[in-house]
Design a protein around this motif. Structure first.
Motif, PDB file in Angstrom:
ATOM      1  N   ALA A  17     -68.205 -35.771 -41.935  1.00 32.13           N
ATOM      2  CA  ALA A  17     -68.548 -36.380 -40.800  1.00 32.13           C
ATOM      3  C   ALA A  17     -69.902 -36.248 -40.444  1.00 32.13           C
ATOM      4  CB  ALA A  17     -67.895 -35.356 -39.539  1.00 32.13           C
ATOM      5  N   PHE A  18     -70.628 -35.175 -41.045  1.00 33.62           N
ATOM      6  CA  PHE A  18     -72.110 -35.174 -41.176  1.00 33.62           C
ATOM      7  C   PHE A  18     -72.771 -36.333 -41.875  1.00 33.62           C
ATOM      8  CE2 PHE A  18     -76.010 -33.742 -42.789  1.00 33.62           C
ATOM      9  CZ  PHE A  18     -76.766 -33.119 -41.996  1.00 33.62           C
ATOM     10  N   TYR A  19     -72.295 -36.531 -43.134  1.00 32.13           N
ATOM     11  CA  TYR A  19     -72.977 -37.490 -43.957  1.00 32.13           C
ATOM     12  C   TYR A  19     -72.668 -38.928 -43.409  1.00 32.13           C
ATOM     13  CZ  TYR A  19     -75.193 -34.315 -46.900  1.00 32.13           C
ATOM     14  OH  TYR A  19     -76.115 -33.126 -47.220  1.00 32.13           O
ATOM     15  N   ASP A  20     -71.383 -39.213 -42.623  1.00 36.03           N
ATOM     16  CA  ASP A  20     -70.835 -40.452 -42.282  1.00 36.03           C
ATOM     17  C   ASP A  20     -72.064 -40.886 -41.255  1.00 36.03           C
ATOM     18  OD1 ASP A  20     -68.508 -40.604 -43.724  1.00 36.03           O
ATOM     19  OD2 ASP A  20     -67.168 -40.175 -42.250  1.00 36.03           O
ATOM     20  N   THR A  21     -72.318 -39.915 -40.523  1.00 38.57           N
ATOM     21  CA  THR A  21     -73.449 -40.117 -39.176  1.00 38.57           C
ATOM     22  C   THR A  21     -74.827 -40.363 -40.051  1.00 38.57           C
ATOM     23  OG1 THR A  21     -71.936 -39.060 -37.786  1.00 38.57           O
ATOM     24  CG2 THR A  21     -74.373 -39.432 -37.290  1.00 38.57           C
ATOM     25  N   LEU A  22     -74.948 -39.599 -40.658  1.00 34.19           N
ATOM     26  CA  LEU A  22     -76.635 -39.241 -41.246  1.00 34.19           C
ATOM     27  C   LEU A  22     -76.548 -40.581 -42.070  1.00 34.19           C
ATOM     28  CD1 LEU A  22     -79.013 -37.634 -41.489  1.00 34.19           C
ATOM     29  CD2 LEU A  22     -78.094 -36.773 -43.695  1.00 34.19           C
ATOM     30  N   ALA A  24     -75.461 -43.544 -42.472  1.00 36.08           N
ATOM     31  CA  ALA A  24     -75.370 -44.826 -41.683  1.00 36.08           C
ATOM     32  C   ALA A  24     -76.878 -45.313 -41.293  1.00 36.08           C
ATOM     33  CB  ALA A  24     -74.285 -44.698 -40.402  1.00 36.08           C
ATOM     34  N   THR A  25     -77.558 -44.008 -41.005  1.00 34.98           N
ATOM     35  CA  THR A  25     -79.070 -44.542 -40.417  1.00 34.98           C
ATOM     36  C   THR A  25     -79.845 -45.192 -41.541  1.00 34.98           C
ATOM     37  OG1 THR A  25     -80.076 -42.397 -41.122  1.00 34.98           O
ATOM     38  CG2 THR A  25     -79.127 -42.510 -38.935  1.00 34.98           C
ATOM     39  N   ARG A  80     -84.653 -41.777 -37.159  1.00 38.62           N
ATOM     40  CA  ARG A  80     -83.326 -41.934 -36.918  1.00 38.62           C
ATOM     41  C   ARG A  80     -82.483 -40.969 -37.692  1.00 38.62           C
ATOM     42  NH1 ARG A  80     -84.564 -47.281 -36.466  1.00 38.62           N
ATOM     43  NH2 ARG A  80     -83.652 -47.825 -38.633  1.00 38.62           N
ATOM     44  N   ALA A  84     -80.404 -37.903 -36.393  1.00 39.11           N
ATOM     45  CA  ALA A  84     -78.743 -37.779 -36.756  1.00 39.11           C
ATOM     46  C   ALA A  84     -78.662 -36.554 -37.355  1.00 39.11           C
ATOM     47  CB  ALA A  84     -78.478 -39.039 -37.515  1.00 39.11           C
ATOM     48  N   ALA A  88     -76.173 -33.884 -35.629  1.00 40.61           N
ATOM     49  CA  ALA A  88     -74.675 -33.280 -36.354  1.00 40.61           C
ATOM     50  C   ALA A  88     -74.897 -32.006 -36.707  1.00 40.61           C
ATOM     51  CB  ALA A  88     -74.586 -34.318 -37.454  1.00 40.61           C
TER      52      ALA A  88
END
Length: 127
Positions: A17-22, A24-25, A80, A84, A88
């Motif tokens: 979940a952390f790396y999905d968000t991170l 994506a930037t 960003r 992020a 997160a």
């Protein structure tokens, strides 16, 4: 030639979940998910970054002097990325700013497992 980088995690679901968000930037996406392993890469490209539970079943640990560096497309993307990471649950290790060379803009943070991450952008000077 370097193919990719792998980090260990204590909790693969939270790390994902952390790396999905991170990531994506930086226009990176999850490219694979298998038992004990998650891969990431550029949109439409191969995996080049993996997060996994250690194969030897021992606790994941961070390396002293180890950091993973990511290249951003702009200074704003560096910001960003850091925003992020902190949102997160990551920690700040050096706020975005110019350092090292006149056009080098970078920042440092740590992921949920304490792995040090660096993101940077170096604009080409206009002549």
């Amino acid at each position: 030639m370097l193919l990719g980088v792998t980090l260990g995690s204590h909790d693969l679901e939270k790390a994902g979940a952390f790396y999905d968000t991170l990531l994506a930037t930086l226009n990176m996406v999850r490219t694979m998910t298998v038992e004990g392993e998650i891969g990431y890469g550029p949109v439409g490209g191969p995996s080049c970054f993996w997060v996994l539970t250690p194969f030897n079943q021992q606790p994941a640990s961070v390396g002293n002097g180890v950091q993973i560096s990511f290249q951003a497309q702009s200074n704003e993307a560096v910001e960003r990325f850091c925003q992020a990471a902190l949102a997160a649950g990551g920690t700040d290790e050096g706020a975005p700013g110019f350092r090292y060379r006149p056009h080098y803009y970078g920042a440092y943070c740590r992921d949920l497992d304490g792995n040090k991450l660096h993101v940077m952008h170096e604009a080409k000077p206009i002549n």
